[in-house]
Every structure is written in C-alpha cells, then in structure tokens.
Motif scaffolding. Sequence first.
Motif, PDB file in Angstrom:
ATOM      1  N   THR A 501      32.387 -18.837 -33.607  1.00 21.71           N
ATOM      2  CA  THR A 501      31.373 -18.254 -34.727  1.00 21.71           C
ATOM      3  C   THR A 501      32.372 -17.082 -35.719  1.00 21.71           C
ATOM      4  O   THR A 501      33.537 -17.475 -35.259  1.00 21.71           O
ATOM      5  CB  THR A 501      30.606 -17.280 -34.283  1.00 21.71           C
ATOM      6  OG1 THR A 501      30.784 -16.205 -33.681  1.00 21.71           O
ATOM      7  CG2 THR A 501      29.440 -18.337 -33.744  1.00 21.71           C
ATOM      8  N   GLU A 540      25.131 -23.469 -38.884  1.00 18.97           N
ATOM      9  CA  GLU A 540      23.961 -22.863 -38.432  1.00 18.97           C
ATOM     10  C   GLU A 540      23.766 -22.740 -37.024  1.00 18.97           C
ATOM     11  O   GLU A 540      23.851 -24.216 -36.922  1.00 18.97           O
ATOM     12  CB  GLU A 540      23.061 -23.752 -39.216  1.00 18.97           C
ATOM     13  CG  GLU A 540      22.391 -23.097 -40.875  1.00 18.97           C
ATOM     14  CD  GLU A 540      22.075 -24.057 -41.569  1.00 18.97           C
ATOM     15  OE1 GLU A 540      19.959 -23.256 -41.003  1.00 18.97           O
ATOM     16  OE2 GLU A 540      22.003 -24.583 -42.035  1.00 18.97           O
ATOM     17  N   ALA A 541      23.730 -22.109 -36.396  1.00 22.29           N
ATOM     18  CA  ALA A 541      23.731 -21.635 -35.126  1.00 22.29           C
ATOM     19  C   ALA A 541      22.110 -22.478 -34.200  1.00 22.29           C
ATOM     20  O   ALA A 541      20.715 -22.410 -34.956  1.00 22.29           O
ATOM     21  CB  ALA A 541      23.428 -20.458 -34.114  1.00 22.29           C
ATOM     22  N   ARG A 542      22.652 -23.422 -33.218  1.00 15.64           N
ATOM     23  CA  ARG A 542      21.646 -24.502 -32.801  1.00 15.64           C
ATOM     24  C   ARG A 542      21.072 -23.516 -31.359  1.00 15.64           C
ATOM     25  O   ARG A 542      21.666 -23.161 -31.426  1.00 15.64           O
ATOM     26  CB  ARG A 542      22.172 -26.044 -32.313  1.00 15.64           C
ATOM     27  CG  ARG A 542      22.674 -26.840 -33.724  1.00 15.64           C
ATOM     28  CD  ARG A 542      22.831 -27.917 -33.534  1.00 15.64           C
ATOM     29  NE  ARG A 542      21.421 -28.596 -33.057  1.00 15.64           N
ATOM     30  CZ  ARG A 542      21.054 -29.288 -33.535  1.00 15.64           C
ATOM     31  NH1 ARG A 542      19.960 -29.033 -34.943  1.00 15.64           N
ATOM     32  NH2 ARG A 542      19.563 -30.579 -33.311  1.00 15.64           N
ATOM     33  N   PRO A 543      20.014 -23.619 -31.126  1.00 16.50           N
ATOM     34  CA  PRO A 543      19.275 -23.428 -29.956  1.00 16.50           C
ATOM     35  C   PRO A 543      20.186 -22.996 -29.295  1.00 16.50           C
ATOM     36  O   PRO A 543      19.907 -21.922 -28.366  1.00 16.50           O
ATOM     37  CB  PRO A 543      18.061 -23.642 -29.754  1.00 16.50           C
ATOM     38  CG  PRO A 543      17.726 -24.588 -30.938  1.00 16.50           C
ATOM     39  CD  PRO A 543      18.714 -25.051 -31.424  1.00 16.50           C
ATOM     40  N   ASN A 546      22.457 -20.813 -29.403  1.00 20.86           N
ATOM     41  CA  ASN A 546      21.910 -19.039 -29.468  1.00 20.86           C
ATOM     42  C   ASN A 546      22.285 -18.305 -28.417  1.00 20.86           C
ATOM     43  O   ASN A 546      21.778 -17.524 -27.671  1.00 20.86           O
ATOM     44  CB  ASN A 546      20.256 -19.107 -30.393  1.00 20.86           C
ATOM     45  CG  ASN A 546      20.978 -19.181 -31.317  1.00 20.86           C
ATOM     46  OD1 ASN A 546      21.661 -18.324 -32.148  1.00 20.86           O
ATOM     47  ND2 ASN A 546      19.859 -19.444 -32.547  1.00 20.86           N
ATOM     48  N   GLN A 547      21.165 -19.547 -27.426  1.00 17.50           N
ATOM     49  CA  GLN A 547      21.122 -18.709 -26.001  1.00 17.50           C
ATOM     50  C   GLN A 547      22.427 -18.891 -25.040  1.00 17.50           C
ATOM     51  O   GLN A 547      22.588 -17.469 -24.387  1.00 17.50           O
ATOM     52  CB  GLN A 547      20.731 -20.347 -24.969  1.00 17.50           C
ATOM     53  CG  GLN A 547      20.410 -19.863 -23.293  1.00 17.50           C
ATOM     54  CD  GLN A 547      20.040 -20.992 -22.796  1.00 17.50           C
ATOM     55  OE1 GLN A 547      20.369 -21.954 -22.826  1.00 17.50           O
ATOM     56  NE2 GLN A 547      18.214 -20.925 -22.244  1.00 17.50           N
ATOM     57  N   THR A 549      25.209 -17.794 -26.361  1.00 15.39           N
ATOM     58  CA  THR A 549      25.778 -16.093 -27.216  1.00 15.39           C
ATOM     59  C   THR A 549      25.478 -14.813 -26.199  1.00 15.39           C
ATOM     60  O   THR A 549      25.571 -13.914 -26.360  1.00 15.39           O
ATOM     61  CB  THR A 549      25.395 -16.120 -28.782  1.00 15.39           C
ATOM     62  OG1 THR A 549      26.326 -16.999 -29.486  1.00 15.39           O
ATOM     63  CG2 THR A 549      26.083 -14.850 -29.717  1.00 15.39           C
ATOM     64  N   LEU A 550      23.722 -15.211 -26.043  1.00 16.84           N
ATOM     65  CA  LEU A 550      23.240 -14.409 -25.235  1.00 16.84           C
ATOM     66  C   LEU A 550      23.525 -13.595 -23.426  1.00 16.84           C
ATOM     67  O   LEU A 550      23.698 -12.443 -24.012  1.00 16.84           O
ATOM     68  CB  LEU A 550      21.317 -14.592 -25.557  1.00 16.84           C
ATOM     69  CG  LEU A 550      20.675 -14.811 -27.095  1.00 16.84           C
ATOM     70  CD1 LEU A 550      19.324 -15.426 -27.163  1.00 16.84           C
ATOM     71  CD2 LEU A 550      21.056 -12.729 -27.736  1.00 16.84           C
TER      72      LEU A 550
END
Length: 618
Positions: A501, A540-543, A546-547, A549-550
């Motif tokens: 990112t 554009e982040a895909r699910p 995102n997961q 990254t968290l």
Amino acid sequence: MALGWVTERTEKARSEVGVPDRDTLDEVHSQRSRPRSPAERIRSARTDLIVAAGYLSLAVFVLSRLWLHPRSGYLIKSDQDQTLYEWFFALTAHKITHFEGLFSTTLQNYPDGVNLTSNTLMYGFGVPFTPVTLLFGPSVTFVLALTLGLSGTAFAWYRVFSRELVTSKFAAALGGLFCGFAPAMISHTNGHPNFVMLVLLPFIAMRVIKMARHAIDAPEAGTAPRDSIVLGLLVAMQITLGEEPLLIFALAFAVFALTYLRTRRAILLTLRAIARPVLLAALITLALITIPLWWQFFGPQSYRFVGRGRVGNDLLAPFQFSSQSAGSMFSFGPDVSINPTEHNSYFGWPLLLLLAVTTFFLWRERIVRAAFTTIMVFMTLSMGIVLFVGGTFTMVPMPWLIFGSIPPLNGIIESRFAMAAIPALAVIMALGTQRAIDHWRTSTTKWQPVAWFGALAFALLPIAPTILPVVERTPTPAFFADGTVRQYVSDGSVVIVPPSTPVDAIALRWQLDADFTFPLVGGYFVGPAGADKAAHYGAEARPTANQLTLVRMFNTVPAIDQATRDQAIADLRYWHADVVVLPPTRNSDALRRTMDQLLGFPAQQADGVLLWDVRSLV
C-alpha cells in the motif's frame, strides 16, 4: 518575473507597457546591451562558474549523507516517496531496455495496472538518465535528480536575475540561492524530485517576456519562429518533469504580469503582441505531448478528480521555521505542518519582517508591487478552503473554496501555492541588495547598506538548510534479491502479506531488486476508485487485503469460516496469484496463522520468507 522588461515606448498608446523603474531595469539593459570585451566575458563566465560551483556544493552538502551511501541510505522523512521514485526511475530504464511502452504497466496493481502518465514518473529526467540508472542503480539517479534540481534551479534563477533584473552578480546570486534552497525546496528534497527540478520555469517566463518585448519594440518585424519553437519545447519538457509546478508557476506568472501592467489598455496591448507567437508555441507543445496527455486523462486507469482532505497551510506556518532549517530550534507554537515534505510556506518571521520593510521602501517600483501582490495572493490561496490557526479548524472560508473544484485546479495540493511566493520574494530581495550595493558604491560610510546586510543575515541564517537525515535501509530478503522468487512465479503475480500500500511500499524495492521478474498486487500510485473514477492512492482494497491489514495492525487472528476462505480464494483468483509471501514484519505470527487457516495448508520457508504456493488453487 514580470513583463517589466518591455522597454518604454515613445508612442502614447504603447507607453503604458513601459518601464517606470528606470533605475533598475533600464540600467540593467543598457549595461547588458553594450559590447563587452573578451576580458569582461571571461570574468563574467568565471563568476558564473563560481556561483554554479557554490550552488552545487551546497546541494551536495544538504544531501551528503545520502551521497555517502546512495544504495543503503534512505531519507527518513521521505516516508515511501524515495522508494516510489527509485521504482519510477528503475521502471523507466527497464521499459526502455525492453522496448516496452512508457504509458502503462501491470507491474503494480496487478492485474488492473497503473496509468504511468497519470503519475509523476519524470520521464524528462528518467529517460535521458537511463544510462546512469543501468550503470549505478536507481538510488544514484534519485539523489542525482535532487542534487541537480536544487543547484540547477538556483543557477537558472541566477542567470535570469543577473541578465534581466540587477547589475550586481552578488544580488543575483543571492536571489538564485533563495529560489533554489528556500525551506520549501529543502522540504521537497526529502522525496519529491518533481518539485525540486524546477530548472526550466525561469527560462519559460523569460522567453515569454522577451517575445512580448520584441513584438512591442518592433511590431512590423514580428516575432521570430525560433522563439515560439524554443518556448514550445521548454513547456513540453517541463510537462515531462512536473505538470503541477508548471501550472502553479503559470498562474503566478499571470498574476504577476497583470499586476505589473495594471491598466486594461496595457494588458490588451501586451496580449495582442504575444498572442500569435504564444499560440504557435502552444501548438508545438501539443504536437509533442498530445498522445501522453490523452492517455493521462482518458487512457486505462485514468482518474477524474482529486480529493485529499485538508491540505492547506496553517495561518501560523509562514511565521515558523521548517524542521530542515537551521533556526528550527527557535520555532514557536504547535507543529502545523501537513507532513515533513510539505513545508511549503515556512519562511520564518524574520524574513517576512524584512519583506514588509523592503516592500515599504521600494513600493514606488512597479515590479516590487507586482511581486508583493503575487506573494499575498498565492500565500492566501495556499491556505486551502477554510482557515486553520494553530492547527485548529475555523469556519472562515478561504478563496480556494471557489476555485478548488475546477479541473485541472482540483489536482493541485493547495499548500504548494506558497511556492509561487519564492521567486517573487527573491525579486524583492535581489532589488533590495542591489540598492544597498549602489549606496555602498557612492559612499562607504553610509549606514543603509550595513543595516540591509545585517537584516538580511538575520532573516536568512535561520532558514539556512541543514543536512537531511538518512537511515540505513532494511535489506531486501534473499528470496527476492537472489532470484528465488522466479521459481514460484509462472504467469501470475506475487501477493505480499498484507498487500503493498502507499503506507508500506517497501515491496516495490524488492521488485526492482529482483529485476522486475514478477508483477505485484497493490502498490503505491494514483489511480481511479469507485464508479466516478475519483483519484485514489493505491489499489482499491479487496476484502482479504483489508483483513490482513487489520491482523497486522491489531495482532489478532480473526475467526475464519468457510465464507471467509471462499472470499480469500476469490481474491487470489482475481489477482492471478502464483505465490503468497510473508516477509519479516511485525505481528508475523498472527499473519502466518491467519493465512494458514485461509488457505488450508501451512506455509513453507524459503530464503528468509514464509510463502504459500497457490498455483494449484488459483
């Protein structure tokens, strides 16, 4: 600069574009136009070389720590920008040597790719310096761009000032020094070579001024096509170096010229005189850049508008000192900067005080009034759409609220408008220095020159640039550096855990160290997002992205069900993934366990990384 170099007319209709500042500009022209002896030419050239060497030495001093270790050193305040520009320069060399198109790539943001013309690749520097990149690496090209940008910009303004504004080369050198090494320039040196390489801007302005002067002096002769050709080439070249600084400078030049000309009649006369040659220059520029411009605005992965949130300068910023300035220890109040690379208006209160006093005493000179007006207009625009004071939001609307939604102005980071004040301030500074030297020549006992140079030292020493801080790079994992990655890539991509990112773009360094042998998911670039194609930093982040990254952020393995696994497989298929790689990173154990559960099989180790070969799944 201004159209003030247009000489005075005898005809009443043309006298309105004449120069009232006869003691400044007419004297300059009379001295420059008389024949010079060979000895004078040698002395002038020698002075120019000394000034150029001084600028280059100062630029090397500012970047000395990076020059000592260009391959392993990293400008700590650049965040991810040094990595990005090194990737840009390396990609340019890669594409040229592989005879690939320069407008797009899928090496980032695979499989959607990146519109390179919509990003700041600086082809005007990267292409001619491709041999340097191939021989010494993109890190050397990067530090060379910054060094030549600082010293070249300073020398370009020195040339213009010494030929067209003042007779004293010391005064011209001082103005050039400020233009090349102002706090904003040093701030951008941390990672924005496109806002440091401003060498062509003063020559563009002077070409327009000379065209106007020639057209008004000898309207029957017309303007030589050579002038239009040169102007068209200069503008086209500047577009390949940086469009945003060109747009800001063009707006500032227009405000300066309109303020200098004052009357409607003078403005119309000047516009009529330069309309045809400038139009010809514009056509030449368009002929050279029409295709890349079309690709930038209408090609694949182009974007429509930019929304960046709060990017205006705080009201206190102009009075403070940049953290890269010698006087930063004397700064006051809260830190109101946007980030370390955007100290665009940090002139310091002593310099602003000197500006006010000098403008007061030189107010009768039209060029000073035009310069001061330009400073005030663009410092105001740089404050954005609403006023911030000491980091506190107010409800006071600012003028940019009116203009900020108009394309292509909506692509400008409004804080950068303050950089338009730099050459205008340098004009006033150079003229003030010229006046002091003139006083000294008439009598060495006068107090005014001593007071001026004392005030000048008081204003400039606190904003003197310091050596930019550098840290050691994190070594590239052997998996990439030694080429092991080639064994795991067929015709798909590499997915870093989590995907790269703009906040964490180190994978771009690994990719270029592996000689671009694989495309990368995610990355650091500007591209479209959503149905309206609004500008967006990164993919554009895909699910699944995102997961992951968290997981790294909170060091917690989430509950994994079948729907989550199916989504992970769908994302990997979208990315055409060949291998998923977990390099050494924080909270790596939680990331490993998450991926093991998502994929249903454990990771394997290979040359310093954990990986999952997913070719059989995807």
